[in-house]
Design a protein around this motif. Structure first.
Motif, PDB file in Angstrom:
ATOM      1  N   LEU A 132     -18.901   7.981 -16.298  1.00 52.05           N
ATOM      2  CA  LEU A 132     -17.623   7.876 -15.576  1.00 52.05           C
ATOM      3  C   LEU A 132     -16.469   8.351 -16.445  1.00 52.05           C
ATOM      4  CD1 LEU A 132     -18.091   4.451 -13.746  1.00 52.05           C
ATOM      5  CD2 LEU A 132     -17.876   6.706 -12.672  1.00 52.05           C
ATOM      6  N   PHE A 133     -16.546   8.065 -17.748  1.00 55.56           N
ATOM      7  CA  PHE A 133     -15.502   8.549 -18.643  1.00 55.56           C
ATOM      8  C   PHE A 133     -15.498  10.077 -18.701  1.00 55.56           C
ATOM      9  CE2 PHE A 133     -14.560  10.033 -23.026  1.00 55.56           C
ATOM     10  CZ  PHE A 133     -13.195   9.825 -22.991  1.00 55.56           C
ATOM     11  N   HIS A 134     -16.683  10.660 -18.782  1.00 56.98           N
ATOM     12  CA  HIS A 134     -16.765  12.121 -18.799  1.00 56.98           C
ATOM     13  C   HIS A 134     -16.201  12.702 -17.502  1.00 56.98           C
ATOM     14  CE1 HIS A 134     -20.229  11.976 -21.961  1.00 56.98           C
ATOM     15  NE2 HIS A 134     -19.016  11.894 -22.511  1.00 56.98           N
ATOM     16  N   LEU A 135     -16.483  12.037 -16.385  1.00 53.94           N
ATOM     17  CA  LEU A 135     -15.940  12.495 -15.107  1.00 53.94           C
ATOM     18  C   LEU A 135     -14.418  12.498 -15.140  1.00 53.94           C
ATOM     19  CD1 LEU A 135     -16.304  13.299 -12.131  1.00 53.94           C
ATOM     20  CD2 LEU A 135     -16.508  10.858 -11.595  1.00 53.94           C
ATOM     21  N   THR A 136     -13.839  11.432 -15.679  1.00 56.91           N
ATOM     22  CA  THR A 136     -12.385  11.334 -15.768  1.00 56.91           C
ATOM     23  C   THR A 136     -11.835  12.402 -16.700  1.00 56.91           C
ATOM     24  OG1 THR A 136     -12.561   8.954 -15.443  1.00 56.91           O
ATOM     25  CG2 THR A 136     -10.477   9.765 -16.321  1.00 56.91           C
ATOM     26  N   ARG A 137     -12.483  12.629 -17.830  1.00 57.44           N
ATOM     27  CA  ARG A 137     -12.013  13.637 -18.788  1.00 57.44           C
ATOM     28  C   ARG A 137     -12.051  15.030 -18.185  1.00 57.44           C
ATOM     29  NH1 ARG A 137     -15.230  13.916 -24.290  1.00 57.44           N
ATOM     30  NH2 ARG A 137     -16.774  14.778 -22.823  1.00 57.44           N
ATOM     31  N   ASP A 138     -13.061  15.259 -17.323  1.00 58.89           N
ATOM     32  CA  ASP A 138     -13.133  16.570 -16.664  1.00 58.89           C
ATOM     33  C   ASP A 138     -11.943  16.778 -15.731  1.00 58.89           C
ATOM     34  OD1 ASP A 138     -15.465  17.096 -17.984  1.00 58.89           O
ATOM     35  OD2 ASP A 138     -16.768  16.586 -16.302  1.00 58.89           O
ATOM     36  N   LEU A 139     -11.489  15.666 -15.121  1.00 55.52           N
ATOM     37  CA  LEU A 139     -10.384  15.782 -14.153  1.00 55.52           C
ATOM     38  C   LEU A 139      -9.073  16.145 -14.828  1.00 55.52           C
ATOM     39  CD1 LEU A 139     -11.080  12.713 -11.825  1.00 55.52           C
ATOM     40  CD2 LEU A 139     -11.494  15.134 -11.319  1.00 55.52           C
ATOM     41  N   VAL A 140      -8.889  15.772 -16.092  1.00 57.14           N
ATOM     42  CA  VAL A 140      -7.615  16.044 -16.761  1.00 57.14           C
ATOM     43  C   VAL A 140      -7.627  17.388 -17.475  1.00 57.14           C
ATOM     44  CG1 VAL A 140      -7.210  13.596 -17.091  1.00 57.14           C
ATOM     45  CG2 VAL A 140      -8.305  14.912 -18.915  1.00 57.14           C
ATOM     46  N   ALA A 141      -8.665  18.154 -17.250  1.00 58.88           N
ATOM     47  CA  ALA A 141      -8.728  19.456 -17.927  1.00 58.88           C
ATOM     48  C   ALA A 141      -7.605  20.369 -17.457  1.00 58.88           C
ATOM     49  CB  ALA A 141     -10.090  20.102 -17.675  1.00 58.88           C
ATOM     50  N   ASP A 142      -7.258  20.295 -16.200  1.00 55.10           N
ATOM     51  CA  ASP A 142      -6.242  21.199 -15.642  1.00 55.10           C
ATOM     52  C   ASP A 142      -4.896  20.498 -15.366  1.00 55.10           C
ATOM     53  OD1 ASP A 142      -8.106  23.293 -15.616  1.00 55.10           O
ATOM     54  OD2 ASP A 142      -8.897  22.592 -13.690  1.00 55.10           O
ATOM     55  N   HIS A 143      -4.928  19.185 -15.048  1.00 59.14           N
ATOM     56  CA  HIS A 143      -3.693  18.495 -14.640  1.00 59.14           C
ATOM     57  C   HIS A 143      -3.644  17.103 -15.280  1.00 59.14           C
ATOM     58  CE1 HIS A 143      -3.317  21.580 -11.526  1.00 59.14           C
ATOM     59  NE2 HIS A 143      -4.579  21.312 -11.163  1.00 59.14           N
ATOM     60  N   PRO A 144      -2.417  16.594 -15.531  1.00 57.29           N
ATOM     61  CA  PRO A 144      -2.313  15.187 -15.934  1.00 57.29           C
ATOM     62  C   PRO A 144      -2.825  14.296 -14.796  1.00 57.29           C
ATOM     63  CG  PRO A 144      -0.255  16.353 -16.338  1.00 57.29           C
ATOM     64  CD  PRO A 144      -1.101  17.263 -15.513  1.00 57.29           C
ATOM     65  N   VAL A 145      -3.420  13.198 -15.154  1.00 58.99           N
ATOM     66  CA  VAL A 145      -3.996  12.285 -14.161  1.00 58.99           C
ATOM     67  C   VAL A 145      -3.273  10.941 -14.222  1.00 58.99           C
ATOM     68  CG1 VAL A 145      -6.058  11.000 -13.468  1.00 58.99           C
ATOM     69  CG2 VAL A 145      -6.250  13.400 -14.164  1.00 58.99           C
ATOM     70  N   VAL A 146      -2.934  10.446 -13.053  1.00 63.50           N
ATOM     71  CA  VAL A 146      -2.339   9.108 -12.927  1.00 63.50           C
ATOM     72  C   VAL A 146      -3.280   8.252 -12.091  1.00 63.50           C
ATOM     73  CG1 VAL A 146      -0.413   7.726 -12.075  1.00 63.50           C
ATOM     74  CG2 VAL A 146       0.004   9.966 -13.139  1.00 63.50           C
ATOM     75  N   ILE A 147      -3.728   7.137 -12.638  1.00 64.67           N
ATOM     76  CA  ILE A 147      -4.607   6.197 -11.931  1.00 64.67           C
ATOM     77  C   ILE A 147      -3.760   4.982 -11.548  1.00 64.67           C
ATOM     78  CG2 ILE A 147      -6.660   4.755 -12.105  1.00 64.67           C
ATOM     79  CD1 ILE A 147      -7.740   6.741 -14.165  1.00 64.67           C
ATOM     80  N   ALA A 148      -3.454   4.836 -10.258  1.00 63.89           N
ATOM     81  CA  ALA A 148      -2.582   3.773  -9.749  1.00 63.89           C
ATOM     82  C   ALA A 148      -3.421   2.756  -8.971  1.00 63.89           C
ATOM     83  CB  ALA A 148      -1.498   4.356  -8.852  1.00 63.89           C
ATOM     84  N   ILE A 149      -3.467   1.521  -9.465  1.00 63.47           N
ATOM     85  CA  ILE A 149      -4.315   0.486  -8.868  1.00 63.47           C
ATOM     86  C   ILE A 149      -3.441  -0.695  -8.472  1.00 63.47           C
ATOM     87  CG2 ILE A 149      -6.301  -1.021  -9.200  1.00 63.47           C
ATOM     88  CD1 ILE A 149      -7.119   0.888 -11.518  1.00 63.47           C
ATOM     89  N   ASP A 150      -3.480  -1.047  -7.195  1.00 65.88           N
ATOM     90  CA  ASP A 150      -2.730  -2.197  -6.682  1.00 65.88           C
ATOM     91  C   ASP A 150      -3.660  -3.410  -6.621  1.00 65.88           C
ATOM     92  OD1 ASP A 150      -0.462  -3.426  -5.860  1.00 65.88           O
ATOM     93  OD2 ASP A 150      -0.272  -2.346  -3.961  1.00 65.88           O
ATOM     94  N   ASP A 151      -3.168  -4.568  -7.130  1.00 66.42           N
ATOM     95  CA  ASP A 151      -3.934  -5.821  -7.131  1.00 66.42           C
ATOM     96  C   ASP A 151      -5.240  -5.683  -7.899  1.00 66.42           C
ATOM     97  OD1 ASP A 151      -2.061  -7.269  -5.679  1.00 66.42           O
ATOM     98  OD2 ASP A 151      -2.871  -6.613  -3.750  1.00 66.42           O
ATOM     99  N   LEU A 152      -5.141  -5.297  -9.145  1.00 64.59           N
ATOM    100  CA  LEU A 152      -6.319  -5.115  -9.992  1.00 64.59           C
ATOM    101  C   LEU A 152      -7.137  -6.399 -10.115  1.00 64.59           C
ATOM    102  CD1 LEU A 152      -7.961  -3.382 -12.008  1.00 64.59           C
ATOM    103  CD2 LEU A 152      -6.384  -4.164 -13.804  1.00 64.59           C
ATOM    104  N   SER A 153      -6.500  -7.569 -10.046  1.00 68.02           N
ATOM    105  CA  SER A 153      -7.211  -8.835 -10.237  1.00 68.02           C
ATOM    106  C   SER A 153      -8.273  -9.065  -9.169  1.00 68.02           C
ATOM    107  CB  SER A 153      -6.215  -9.997 -10.241  1.00 68.02           C
ATOM    108  OG  SER A 153      -5.500 -10.037  -9.020  1.00 68.02           O
ATOM    109  N   PHE A 154      -8.209  -8.357  -8.022  1.00 73.12           N
ATOM    110  CA  PHE A 154      -9.199  -8.535  -6.954  1.00 73.12           C
ATOM    111  C   PHE A 154     -10.328  -7.497  -7.018  1.00 73.12           C
ATOM    112  CE2 PHE A 154      -5.369 -10.252  -4.540  1.00 73.12           C
ATOM    113  CZ  PHE A 154      -5.677 -11.563  -4.877  1.00 73.12           C
ATOM    114  N   ALA A 155     -10.348  -6.693  -8.059  1.00 72.55           N
ATOM    115  CA  ALA A 155     -11.369  -5.642  -8.158  1.00 72.55           C
ATOM    116  C   ALA A 155     -12.738  -6.249  -8.437  1.00 72.55           C
ATOM    117  CB  ALA A 155     -10.995  -4.663  -9.258  1.00 72.55           C
ATOM    118  N   ASP A 156     -13.785  -5.511  -8.086  1.00 70.23           N
ATOM    119  CA  ASP A 156     -15.149  -5.959  -8.375  1.00 70.23           C
ATOM    120  C   ASP A 156     -15.406  -5.881  -9.873  1.00 70.23           C
ATOM    121  OD1 ASP A 156     -16.829  -3.166  -8.804  1.00 70.23           O
ATOM    122  OD2 ASP A 156     -15.098  -2.959  -7.446  1.00 70.23           O
ATOM    123  N   THR A 157     -16.397  -6.640 -10.326  1.00 72.21           N
ATOM    124  CA  THR A 157     -16.665  -6.747 -11.762  1.00 72.21           C
ATOM    125  C   THR A 157     -17.025  -5.417 -12.418  1.00 72.21           C
ATOM    126  OG1 THR A 157     -17.352  -9.039 -11.451  1.00 72.21           O
ATOM    127  CG2 THR A 157     -18.060  -7.950 -13.482  1.00 72.21           C
TER     128      THR A 157
END
Length: 812
Positions: free
Chosen positions: A109-134
């Motif tokens: 998953l980290f490699h997937l994310t690193r591939d995404l920032v090869a061309d553009h800056p990436v912003v990961i916006a998460i609302d209510d993180l405390s309710f996320a799955d483990t």
């Protein structure tokens, strides 16, 4: 931009983070705040500030999805997976089949994310993180620690005021940032309301909106939206309407969110609202059938949501929160909660008042003993309103005759200090619920206040009980003497002879003194035997045993007797004793009466300023306990003092709205008539004044009050006659009543054995002036038939046949 009021500091922080992103450096930011503080709005505003070439991955977590493995990660990467087959296969390999967060999966998953920032800056916006799955939370923590030199900004919203979970673990990262959202200040609230309503709000409206919302943007937005729909005027708002709207807004925002996201906390809040803000958290846990760990967690959730204080004790931050919670509970459910709560508190030995408050809201009949104990405690604390409420509820749910009688008595004793008119009603009820005359008499003794003697209705149950007791073969001494004294003080002679024999033949104990004082007032009012009245008054004021709780009837009678027989100093001393007893034994009825008596004594001593002060204090005290008759008498005494002080206009203003109760004692009614006559005379309306003075005298004579020292109506009437030019009538009316000891025998007119009423004397005077019956009727504003009736009675009294014999029969 309205939701981002008061957020300049936060936007500045994220502006700096975006600059870092442009420079190819990472940021992991957490937006902290309670529910409704605008975390999601701020998150949306941040994404609007990003460089145009940024790639934004969004996710919104919810408790209902927390058991789906990688549910949050899938939300983030779904838009990316649709862009190419290769990327989709990479994600499928990373997410695996069972969702286990192995190191290989996280690395992929980290490699997937690193591939995404090869061309553009990436912003990961998460609302209510405390309710996320483990697994998603594990991914968030894993990737956040590996962003060095990558143009990635991770922004997540979290509840509360301190970082928790993964965000807390990442606090030591050099690129970590935490932003705490605070409630709106009062100024920002006013600005928000102005923008929402389209006009600057009234100062009080802005303050009320801030109080209702506590600066919470979500509640404020809902509140102003509803105000706009209800067309609330920002310039001239209806405060009650705004309060109602605010309660509904609270219910549909914060409380609705709590109900959906934390059911245990919601139930705890409901229980606290029903049981009251001082409820022990252990009691709430028992009622909810929850363990203390769950309750502690739920309480933390309520504190974090800004609904309650941390305690102990736990209290609502805003009274409207409790009102909003209660508005969400149907009546049947609420009754059941109060029922369970009352039963538990009673078993746990909670204070009776705490249990009683819940019993007041149920239809249970098992709590009568609890309500009675609560009433006793309330009386000890002088909280008479509460005591009255508890006893009335106990009466309503009791069916036993003996218990009803006891409760009626207890309630009457409370209302003797609190609501005198209500006490009268309960005295009348006691006269019908007691099984026999002796029991009835002993019960009524507890309510035998001299203040009730000022009312013909108030004294009636005591007179009736004295009459019944006097017919018994061997009546109990104390009840007969004291009940008779109560009636005698009001002018009734029921039981007088039998009580007199008992008082003379027995010891001079407290009941005998009570009787002697009342009898002294009756004798003094007649005016024939002033020395006897004084002796009786002295007997009533002898030192009593310290064990005797004063009833006051004897002392009040003695004070009247001394005042009416020319002993104002002795009367003043007795008033001081009355007031001292009233303070010692907490008897507001006796205190008001003592002030009234002292005002009368001050008037007789020519101390008008002191008399006025006592009268006004007596009126205030009488009005506080619902003693309408005493309040009327106090007004009359105050107006009389004002007239003596040459403040006639003030006296008229004091009496202008005075309505004499129909059940007032004739002496009180006569006082009012006297004062009204003095006010009319001061305005040179001597015809009205004369009519009032004559009416005053008629009422006094009808009750046997012929002592001119009680009320000098004859002197006032004589002055009115003189002002009207009727000097002969003035001389006639000024004559002392027949049989007065203070009147010399040779000064008595030849008709001294004949007693004419004031009305008859007025008719005689006009007839002697040569007026016909019709003219007399027009002069006195009466019918001719009434005048003829008066004349017939006068002729019979004088033993004559017609008007031509009047002068001879009267010796004129």
């Amino acid at each position: 931009m309205a939701p981002l009021l008061h957020r300049d500091r936060e936007l500045t922080v994220f502006g700096e983070a975006i600059d870092e992103l442009r420079s190819g450096r990472p940021t992991v930011a957490s937006i902290l705040g309670e529910n409704g503080m605008g975390k999601s709005s701020l998150l949306g505003a941040i994404t609007e500030m990003l460089p145009q070439r940024s790639r934004v991955l969004r996710a919104r977590c919810h408790p209902s999805e927390s058991h789906f493995a990688y549910g949050m990660v899938r939300q983030l990467f779904d838009p990316v997976l649709a862009s190419g087959e290769r990327t989709r296969k990479q994600f499928d390999r990373a997410s695996g089949g069972d969702g286990a967060a192995t190191h290989d999966l996280l690395l992929n998953l980290f490699h997937l994310t690193r591939d995404l920032v090869a061309d553009h800056p990436v912003v990961i916006a998460i609302d209510d993180l405390s309710f996320a799955d483990t697994p998603s939370l594990r991914w968030f923590s894993y990737i956040a620690r590996r962003l060095d030199d990558l143009p990635v900004m991770m922004v997540a919203t979290l509840p509360g005021s301190t970082p928790a979970g993964p965000a807390a673990d990442l606090g030591k990262l050099p690129y970590a940032r935490f932003v705490q959202l605070r409630p709106f200040c009062a100024t920002c609230t006013a600005d928000f309301v102005a923008e929402a309503l389209g006009a600057p709000p009234d100062v009080e409206l802005a303050a009320l909106c801030h109080t209702l919302s506590q600066g919470n943007p979500l509640v404020l937005r809902e509140l102003t939206s509803r105000m706009r729909q209800a067309r609330v005027s920002p310039g001239e708002p209806d405060a009650d309407q705004v309060l109602e709207i605010g309660t509904a807004a609270l219910s549909d925002t914060v409380l609705e969110w709590l109900h959906d996201h934390d059911p245990v906390a919601s139930e705890l809040l409901t229980q606290l609202a029903v049981m009251g803000p001082e409820t022990d958290i252990t009691v709430a846990a028992i009622l909810l059938s929850q363990g203390e760990p769950q309750i502690r967690q739920a309480r933390r959730a309520l504190v974090q949501a800004g609904l309650v204080t941390e305690g102990p004790p736990v209290r609502f931050r805003n009274p409207l929160i409790r009102a909003a919670v209660l508005s969400r509970i149907d009546n049947q459910t609420r009754l059941g909660l109060h029922e369970r709560g009352a039963a538990l508190l009673d078993r746990l030995g909670a204070p009776a008042a705490q249990t009683a408050e819940h019993l007041m809201l149920t239809d249970s009949d098992w709590g009568v003993p609890v309500l009675r104990r609560a009433a006793t405690e309330a009386v000890a604390a002088r909280e008479y309103d509460d005591a009255t409420r508890y006893l009335r509820r106990a009466l309503a749910c009791s069916g036993d005759a003996a218990t009803i009688h006891e409760l009626t008595l207890q309630l009457g004793m409370v209302e003797l200090r609190h609501d005198l008119d209500a006490c009268v009603r309960h005295a009348e009820a006691l006269a019908t619920t007691a099984p026999d005359p002796a029991r009835r008499a002993r019960s009524l003794l507890n309510l035998a206040s001299p203040a009730l003697a000022a009312s013909t209705v108030g004294v009636r149950p005591f007179v009736t009980a004295a009459h019944e007791l006097a017919t018994v073969a061997d009546p109990p001494r104390e009840p007969l003497l004291r009940l008779t004294a109560q009636g005698v003080l009001s002018g009734y002679r029921t039981g007088l002879r039998r009580s007199l024999r008992m008082a003379v033949s027995g010891v001079q104990d407290a009941p005998a003194k009570e009787f002697s004082g009342a009898l002294a007032a009756m004798v003094a009012a007649g005016g024939r035997y002033p020395d006897t009245a004084r002796r009786l008054a002295m007997r009533a004021t002898r030192e009593r045993s310290r064990r005797d709780r004063p009833v006051g009837t004897g002392l009040v009678g003695a004070a009247l007797a001394f005042g009416w027989t020319g002993r104002p100093e002795e009367a003043l001393d007795v008033c001081a004793r009355i007031l001292q007893d009233a303070r010692t034994w907490d008897q507001p009825d006796l205190h008001a009466l003592g002030l009234l008596l002292r005002s009368d004594v001050g008037h007789r001593r020519g101390e008008s300023a002191d008399s006025l002060r006592d009268a006004l204090d007596a009126r205030e005290g009488a009005e506080l306990i619902g003693a309408r008759v005493l309040a009327t008498a106090a007004r009359a005494c105050g107006a009389r003092a004002l007239i003596r002080l040459d403040r006639v206009e003030d006296a008229a203003a004091l009496m202008r709205d005075t309505v004499t109760p129909a059940d007032a004692h004739p002496l009180v009614k006569s006082m009012v008539l006297e004062v009204q006559g003095l006010i009319a005379a001061a305005a040179d309306d001597h015809v009205t004044a004369l009519s009032l003075f004559l009416d005053c005298g008629h009422r006094l004579s009808a009750r046997g009050i012929t002592n001119p020292a009680c009320l000098p109506w004859r002197a006032h009437a004589a002055q009115a006659y003189t002002a009207l030019g009727e000097h002969s009538a003035a001389r006639t009316i000024a004559t002392e009543p027949p049989g007065s000891r203070d009147h010399a025998p040779d000064a008595q007119p030849s008709h001294a054995r004949v007693v004419l009423t004031p009305a008859e004397q007025r008719v005689v005077e006009l007839v002697r002036q040569g007026m016909s019956s019709m003219e007399v009727a027009e002069r006195l504003c009466l019918s001719k038939r009434t005048i003829d009736t008066h004349l017939g009675r006068i002729y019979r009294k004088l033993g004559i046949r017609g008007r031509h014999q009047l002068s001879t029969a009267l010796g004129l």
